[in-house]
Write a protein that holds these residues in place. Structure first.
Motif, PDB file in Angstrom:
ATOM      1  N   GLU A   2       0.809  -1.210   0.000  1.00 20.41           N
ATOM      2  CA  GLU A   2       0.000   0.000   0.000  1.00 20.41           C
ATOM      3  C   GLU A   2       0.850   1.272   0.000  1.00 20.41           C
ATOM      4  O   GLU A   2       0.498   2.278  -0.589  1.00 20.41           O
ATOM      5  CB  GLU A   2      -0.905  -0.022   1.238  1.00 20.41           C
ATOM      6  CG  GLU A   2      -1.728   1.204   1.461  1.00 20.41           C
ATOM      7  CD  GLU A   2      -2.549   1.084   2.741  1.00 20.41           C
ATOM      8  OE1 GLU A   2      -2.933   2.133   3.257  1.00 20.41           O
ATOM      9  OE2 GLU A   2      -2.791  -0.045   3.205  1.00 20.41           O
ATOM     10  N   HIS A   3       2.031   1.203   0.643  1.00 19.69           N
ATOM     11  CA  HIS A   3       2.913   2.365   0.744  1.00 19.69           C
ATOM     12  C   HIS A   3       4.117   2.277  -0.191  1.00 19.69           C
ATOM     13  O   HIS A   3       5.037   3.076  -0.104  1.00 19.69           O
ATOM     14  CB  HIS A   3       3.390   2.521   2.181  1.00 19.69           C
ATOM     15  CG  HIS A   3       2.276   2.768   3.144  1.00 19.69           C
ATOM     16  ND1 HIS A   3       1.637   3.973   3.251  1.00 19.69           N
ATOM     17  CD2 HIS A   3       1.655   1.932   4.014  1.00 19.69           C
ATOM     18  CE1 HIS A   3       0.690   3.890   4.153  1.00 19.69           C
ATOM     19  NE2 HIS A   3       0.668   2.662   4.636  1.00 19.69           N
ATOM     20  N   GLY A   4       4.129   1.301  -1.076  1.00 23.30           N
ATOM     21  CA  GLY A   4       5.225   1.165  -2.030  1.00 23.30           C
ATOM     22  C   GLY A   4       6.497   0.589  -1.446  1.00 23.30           C
ATOM     23  O   GLY A   4       7.575   0.750  -2.003  1.00 23.30           O
ATOM     24  N   VAL A   5       6.396  -0.096  -0.310  1.00 29.95           N
ATOM     25  CA  VAL A   5       7.558  -0.687   0.341  1.00 29.95           C
ATOM     26  C   VAL A   5       7.683  -2.138  -0.107  1.00 29.95           C
ATOM     27  O   VAL A   5       6.705  -2.886  -0.105  1.00 29.95           O
ATOM     28  CB  VAL A   5       7.426  -0.621   1.876  1.00 29.95           C
ATOM     29  CG1 VAL A   5       8.591  -1.312   2.548  1.00 29.95           C
ATOM     30  CG2 VAL A   5       7.310   0.818   2.323  1.00 29.95           C
ATOM     31  N   ILE A   6       8.873  -2.523  -0.498  1.00 31.29           N
ATOM     32  CA  ILE A   6       9.134  -3.899  -0.908  1.00 31.29           C
ATOM     33  C   ILE A   6      10.118  -4.498   0.086  1.00 31.29           C
ATOM     34  O   ILE A   6      11.189  -3.935   0.320  1.00 31.29           O
ATOM     35  CB  ILE A   6       9.734  -3.954  -2.330  1.00 31.29           C
ATOM     36  CG1 ILE A   6       8.773  -3.316  -3.332  1.00 31.29           C
ATOM     37  CG2 ILE A   6      10.059  -5.389  -2.714  1.00 31.29           C
ATOM     38  CD1 ILE A   6       9.387  -3.098  -4.702  1.00 31.29           C
ATOM     39  N   ARG A   7       9.778  -5.605   0.684  1.00 35.05           N
ATOM     40  CA  ARG A   7      10.703  -6.216   1.628  1.00 35.05           C
ATOM     41  C   ARG A   7      11.699  -7.097   0.897  1.00 35.05           C
ATOM     42  O   ARG A   7      11.406  -7.688  -0.143  1.00 35.05           O
ATOM     43  CB  ARG A   7       9.983  -6.986   2.717  1.00 35.05           C
ATOM     44  CG  ARG A   7       8.950  -7.901   2.263  1.00 35.05           C
ATOM     45  CD  ARG A   7       8.228  -8.510   3.436  1.00 35.05           C
ATOM     46  NE  ARG A   7       7.112  -9.244   2.866  1.00 35.05           N
ATOM     47  CZ  ARG A   7       6.346 -10.055   3.506  1.00 35.05           C
ATOM     48  NH1 ARG A   7       6.541 -10.258   4.771  1.00 35.05           N
ATOM     49  NH2 ARG A   7       5.378 -10.672   2.905  1.00 35.05           N
TER      50      ARG A   7
END
Length: 70
Positions: A2-7
């Motif tokens: 949702e926030h554009g964070v990729i783990r």
């Protein structure tokens, strides 16, 4: 997502991503935590900050030809 964070994760059972941090914390616990008593949270944070500097600039490592990581 949702926030554009990729783990960053390897496949299951392949913890290569965490190896450097696991090594650091293992050494910190042995060399800078066990046997010490921290009276405040700030003392603990200060100890970790000091050890991060020591680990990266002064702690010689055999696997690096007796050089510190930096």
């Amino acid at each position: 997502a949702e926030h554009g964070v990729i783990r960053s994760m390897s496949r299951v059972g392949k913890c290569i991503d965490n190896a450097p941090m696991e090594s650091f914390w293992s050494h910190y616990k042995d060399e800078g935590y066990y046997g010490y008593e921290f009276k405040t949270y700030e003392e603990l944070v200060s100890s970790i900050d000091w050890y991060m500097y020591f680990y990266n600039y002064q702690r010689f490592q055999t696997k690096l030809n007796s050089l510190p990581p930096v």
